[in-house]
Design an enzyme around this catalytic site. Structure first.
Site, PDB file in Angstrom:
ATOM      1  N   PRO A   2      44.754  37.778  41.142  1.00 15.50           N
ATOM      2  CA  PRO A   2      44.667  36.694  42.118  1.00 15.50           C
ATOM      3  C   PRO A   2      45.636  36.916  43.269  1.00 15.50           C
ATOM      4  O   PRO A   2      46.810  37.225  43.052  1.00 15.50           O
ATOM      5  CB  PRO A   2      45.043  35.457  41.295  1.00 15.50           C
ATOM      6  CG  PRO A   2      44.683  35.825  39.894  1.00 15.50           C
ATOM      7  CD  PRO A   2      44.986  37.292  39.787  1.00 15.50           C
ATOM      8  N   GLU A   3      45.121  36.793  44.493  1.00 16.06           N
ATOM      9  CA  GLU A   3      45.953  36.982  45.676  1.00 16.06           C
ATOM     10  C   GLU A   3      46.234  35.628  46.314  1.00 16.06           C
ATOM     11  O   GLU A   3      45.906  34.589  45.761  1.00 16.06           O
ATOM     12  CB  GLU A   3      45.266  37.957  46.633  1.00 16.06           C
ATOM     13  CG  GLU A   3      45.115  39.356  46.035  1.00 16.06           C
ATOM     14  CD  GLU A   3      44.655  40.390  47.056  1.00 16.06           C
ATOM     15  OE1 GLU A   3      44.738  40.118  48.259  1.00 16.06           O
ATOM     16  OE2 GLU A   3      44.220  41.476  46.634  1.00 16.06           O
TER      17      GLU A   3
END
Length: 270
Positions: A2-3
């Site tokens: 996840p960014e």
């Protein structure tokens, strides 16, 4: 992993349930994730009111009225589940609120983390102390990047992934932003002109804001807290599209930089 947009989407989803609510019960269902859970986590949070939620880089922050903040990182596969039908074996931390909601931190690979930090120590907390400006904030400017890149021979793609230069940027969105700004990812950072950096900064903001609006990018494990998937992946121009035609007609290329795949167009990006 996840960014920034996925973490921002997660924080906003949690805020809709947690903000202003009291945490009535905390269940720590294993000893650790990437590192041990804080030993006093349940004691510190039980009965606390959530005063707000925020994000710093790729970390989510749950603030309480006890002047302590729970800081979480989703690692490779972590996600929060809101009001799950049942608690599963990978739901390692469960929070219950006074109005009956249940929030479960699910992390099958256990590369995430949970920490408790005193509010007055947040800025100096080791993972935060050396972070660069937020890409959606006023601190990220072309001039900031130009100063950071002076004399640097490292590729601009790798420099943008350095959290000391810009906080929270990850592989997907750097690839997309460099393509939009027409900058080759292997260019030595110190050779990128100020006009090119002035193109790049708004493209970084735009690609992040568009992804947040779309709920993030679901690749393998990520989903929003409500269980819905993020849909920005369908709008990727280059990421994950090796061999597909760019808008110019040239096939999207892939190289490996710093152990990560970089996708780009050798015609559009110079």
């Amino acid at each position: 992993m996840p960014e920034l947009p996925e973490v921002e989407t997660t924080v906003r989803g949690l805020a809709s349930i947690l903000a202003g609510e009291t945490i009535s019960r905390v269940s720590v269902r294993r000893a650790d994730l990437r590192r041990p859970f804080p030993p006093d986590l349940a004691q510190a949070l039980t009965g606390a009111r959530v005063s707000g939620l925020s994000r710093r880089a790729k970390y989510g922050l749950i603030h309480t009225d006890r002047a302590r903040t729970m800081v979480f990182h989703l690692g490779m596969s972590g996600r929060w589940r809101i009001d799950p039908d049942e608690i599963g074996k990978h739901d390692h931390l469960v929070l219950e609120t006074g109005n009956g909601h249940v929030l479960a931190l699910n992390d099958a690979r256990r590369f995430g983390s949970v920490d408790l930090v005193d509010d007055d120590a947040l800025d100096a907390w080791a993972p935060f102390a050396a972070l660069g400006p937020e890409p959606l904030g006023s601190g990220l400017t072309a001039q900031h990047l130009a100063r950071a890149f002076v004399g640097r021979i490292a590729a601009i793609k790798l420099m943008l992934l350095d959290q000391r230069i810009v906080a929270g940027l990850g592989n997907i969105y750097v690839c997309e932003a460099l393509h939009r700004a027409r900058i080759h990812p292997e260019r030595e950072a110190g050779t990128v002109s100020l006009p090119a950096l002035k193109r790049l900064v708004p493209e970084i903001r735009a690609v992040l804001e568009e992804s947040i609006a779309a709920g993030g990018s679901t690749l393998r494990d990520y989903a929003r807290p409500d269980g819905e998937l993020g849909y920005f992946a369908k709008d990727f121009l280059v990421y994950g599209r090796e061999g597909d035609p760019c808008a110019c007609g040239r096939p999207v290329a892939r190289v490996v930089q710093g152990g990560r795949s970089t996708f780009f167009c050798s015609v559009c990006q110079k």
